[in-house]
Motif scaffolding. Structure first.
Motif, mmCIF file in Angstrom:
data_model
loop_
_atom_site.group_PDB
_atom_site.id
_atom_site.type_symbol
_atom_site.label_atom_id
_atom_site.label_comp_id
_atom_site.label_asym_id
_atom_site.label_seq_id
_atom_site.Cartn_x
_atom_site.Cartn_y
_atom_site.Cartn_z
ATOM 1 N N ASP A 1 0.354 -0.905 27.298
ATOM 2 C CA ASP A 1 0.387 -1.522 28.626
ATOM 3 C C ASP A 1 1.302 -0.727 29.554
ATOM 4 O O ASP A 1 1.973 0.229 29.133
ATOM 5 C CB ASP A 1 0.763 -3.007 28.558
ATOM 6 C CG ASP A 1 2.233 -3.257 28.226
ATOM 7 O OD1 ASP A 1 3.028 -2.295 28.262
ATOM 8 O OD2 ASP A 1 2.583 -4.409 27.936
ATOM 9 N N LYS B 1 -3.854 -1.642 29.273
ATOM 10 C CA LYS B 1 -3.974 -2.946 29.920
ATOM 11 C C LYS B 1 -3.453 -2.828 31.353
ATOM 12 O O LYS B 1 -2.300 -2.450 31.564
ATOM 13 C CB LYS B 1 -3.183 -3.993 29.143
ATOM 14 C CG LYS B 1 -3.683 -4.192 27.720
ATOM 15 C CD LYS B 1 -2.931 -5.308 27.026
ATOM 16 C CE LYS B 1 -3.477 -5.548 25.640
ATOM 17 N NZ LYS B 1 -2.844 -6.720 24.985
ATOM 18 N N ILE B 2 -4.309 -3.133 32.314
ATOM 19 C CA ILE B 2 -3.972 -2.987 33.729
ATOM 20 C C ILE B 2 -4.170 -4.337 34.412
ATOM 21 O O ILE B 2 -5.305 -4.788 34.601
ATOM 22 C CB ILE B 2 -4.856 -1.915 34.406
ATOM 23 C CG1 ILE B 2 -4.747 -0.572 33.680
ATOM 24 C CG2 ILE B 2 -4.496 -1.780 35.881
ATOM 25 C CD1 ILE B 2 -3.411 0.114 33.818
ATOM 26 N N THR C 1 -8.204 -6.408 31.862
ATOM 27 C CA THR C 1 -7.747 -6.685 33.212
ATOM 28 C C THR C 1 -8.334 -8.015 33.627
ATOM 29 O O THR C 1 -9.418 -8.397 33.162
ATOM 30 C CB THR C 1 -8.142 -5.581 34.210
ATOM 31 O OG1 THR C 1 -7.515 -5.840 35.482
ATOM 32 C CG2 THR C 1 -9.651 -5.498 34.405
ATOM 33 N N PHE D 1 -4.575 -1.510 41.474
ATOM 34 C CA PHE D 1 -5.261 -1.133 40.239
ATOM 35 C C PHE D 1 -5.284 0.383 40.082
ATOM 36 O O PHE D 1 -4.905 0.930 39.040
ATOM 37 C CB PHE D 1 -6.677 -1.708 40.252
ATOM 38 C CG PHE D 1 -7.518 -1.381 39.043
ATOM 39 C CD1 PHE D 1 -7.507 -2.215 37.933
ATOM 40 C CD2 PHE D 1 -8.351 -0.268 39.021
ATOM 41 C CE1 PHE D 1 -8.291 -1.924 36.811
ATOM 42 C CE2 PHE D 1 -9.145 0.021 37.919
ATOM 43 C CZ PHE D 1 -9.106 -0.812 36.808
ATOM 44 N N LEU E 1 -3.201 2.730 37.319
ATOM 45 C CA LEU E 1 -3.939 3.617 36.426
ATOM 46 C C LEU E 1 -3.511 5.075 36.620
ATOM 47 O O LEU E 1 -3.294 5.813 35.648
ATOM 48 C CB LEU E 1 -5.437 3.450 36.674
ATOM 49 C CG LEU E 1 -6.410 4.015 35.638
ATOM 50 C CD1 LEU E 1 -6.055 3.562 34.229
ATOM 51 C CD2 LEU E 1 -7.842 3.612 35.990
ATOM 52 N N THR F 1 -14.232 -0.442 31.693
ATOM 53 C CA THR F 1 -13.328 -1.562 31.932
ATOM 54 C C THR F 1 -13.795 -2.812 31.200
ATOM 55 O O THR F 1 -14.990 -3.124 31.191
ATOM 56 C CB THR F 1 -13.243 -1.859 33.444
ATOM 57 O OG1 THR F 1 -12.779 -0.680 34.128
ATOM 58 C CG2 THR F 1 -12.299 -3.001 33.743
ATOM 59 N N VAL G 1 -9.758 1.011 30.417
ATOM 60 C CA VAL G 1 -9.028 -0.224 30.726
ATOM 61 C C VAL G 1 -9.529 -1.306 29.775
ATOM 62 O O VAL G 1 -10.612 -1.857 29.953
ATOM 63 C CB VAL G 1 -9.217 -0.633 32.195
ATOM 64 C CG1 VAL G 1 -8.497 -1.952 32.481
ATOM 65 C CG2 VAL G 1 -8.694 0.466 33.119
ATOM 66 N N SER G 2 -8.740 -1.584 28.746
ATOM 67 C CA SER G 2 -9.180 -2.503 27.697
ATOM 68 C C SER G 2 -8.942 -3.959 28.051
ATOM 69 O O SER G 2 -9.468 -4.852 27.383
ATOM 70 C CB SER G 2 -8.481 -2.176 26.379
ATOM 71 O OG SER G 2 -7.069 -2.234 26.525
#
Length: 345
Positions: free
Chosen positions: A153, A193-194, A254, A228, A232, A294, A251-252
């Motif tokens: 993260d 993780k975003i 959001t 976002f 990233l 994403t 992105v796993s």
């Protein structure tokens, strides 16, 4: 159709397909009122959701996924990771949860370590377990299909604004650098993780709601229109500083909650998800023109999640399977509209 229009159509059609495949949804199960596993997978299929993130191997879910062609991001359960530093245990795990379901289940990533901090007791085991899982996948002749990443993260990145100053913390740098080398050598991405929602709630004086929801008009002095992208790109800058300038980030997770805390509402969540799904087909200022793979969090509200109230309100669907928001998970629609406009003009 003109000779110029045909190649353009092919390019745009390819873009539309790639964008449509870039959206997945995380399947959390911390609820006592959720549909059956088969009903859930049917819901993925009926809504055209192309990817699923599963947080631990659940054989009922894997069975339901047979023949669906949904791309699967499967986490190794955290407490299992130390055992996978033994080659035989890693091979047994892969045989049980991957080989026995392949090729009927479309595995894409086996994730070793979900948000493991460099100071966690599990950190020492992450890379050896990744190496052994990779070896077992290669032995099963699945290395061309399945990659073995880990998920981190944003807390591992310091100096995250301006994004170009992003760098891994001192603790994180020693932990992540050999992992990044492994990922690069095996053609695997880094998972991240975003959550712009957390950035907004923790720093509202500097991060306006519009900047978090993709509704800000124009860019700021650093050339960013939304938080976002800034988050990233700070990770991409951190990767550049440890010698991995071309490594891809997936992105796993959001999402945006629909209630329970500041800024959490159905309206704001709808805005976030709609704009995000449209946005990720285009890339970031640092990595333009590349769709961002994403995964939205999460499929359902999870009423048994621990913590503050808002963590139980990230669901895209209600427990009765009705949609909470009027959103489409296929981000190719706007691209297809542009194709039609080209040939109608």
């Amino acid at each position: 159709m003109s000779s110029i229009a045909l190649p353009l159509l092919l390019v745009l059609s390819s873009t539309a397909f790639t964008a449509a495949k870039s959206i997945g949804v995380c399947y959390g199960v911390n609820g006592d009122n959720l549909p059956s596993k088969q009903e859930v997978i049917n819901l993925y299929k009926s809504n055209g959701i192309g990817g699923i993130h599963i947080y631990s191997p659940d054989e009922e879910t894997l069975q339901a996924l047979r023949g669906s062609n949904i791309e699967v991001l499967l986490d190794v359960a955290t407490d299992t990771i130390p055992s996978l530093t033994h080659t035989a245990s890693a091979k047994d795990w892969v045989n049980k949860f991957v080989v026995s379901y392949s090729p009927d289940v479309n595995f894409k990533y086996i994730v070793v370590g979900n948000e493991i901090s460099p100071t966690d007791q599990w950190a020492l085991y992450i890379l050896p377990a990744m190496q052994n899982i990779q070896q077992a996948i290669s032995a099963a002749n699945l290395e061309g299909q399945i990659k073995v990443p880990t998920a981190i993260d944003i807390s591992l990145v310091k100096n995250s604004y301006p994004p170009g100053n992003g760098a891994f913390t001192d603790d994180a740098s020693g932990f992540i650098k050999p992992i990044v080398t492994f990922l690069s050598n095996n053609g695997a991405p880094l998972l991240a993780k975003i959550y712009p929602y957390f950035s907004y709630t923790e720093n509202q004086q500097s991060i306006p709601l519009a900047y978090a929801l993709f509704t800000q008009q124009g860019t700021n002095d650093m050339g960013y229109q939304n938080v976002f992208d800034a988050m990233l790109d700070s990770m991409y800058a951190a990767l550049e500083k440890i010698g991995a300038p071309t490594l891809q980030i997936v992105v796993s997770e959001t999402g945006w909650p629909s209630g329970g805390y500041q800024g959490a509402s159905v309206g704001n969540a709808t805005t976030y998800y709609k704009n995000l799904i449209n946005h990720v087909k285009g890339g970031t200022p640092k990595r333009p023109f590349a769709p961002i793979e994403t995964y939205l969090s999460a499929m359902f509200d999870e009423n048994m999640e621990s913590g503050m109230e808002f963590v139980r309100h990230f669901g895209l669907f209600n427990a009765d399977k009705s949609p909470k928001y009027g959103i489409s998970f296929n981000s190719s629609h706007s691209v297809e509209q542009r194709i039609m406009c080209i040939f109608s003009s």
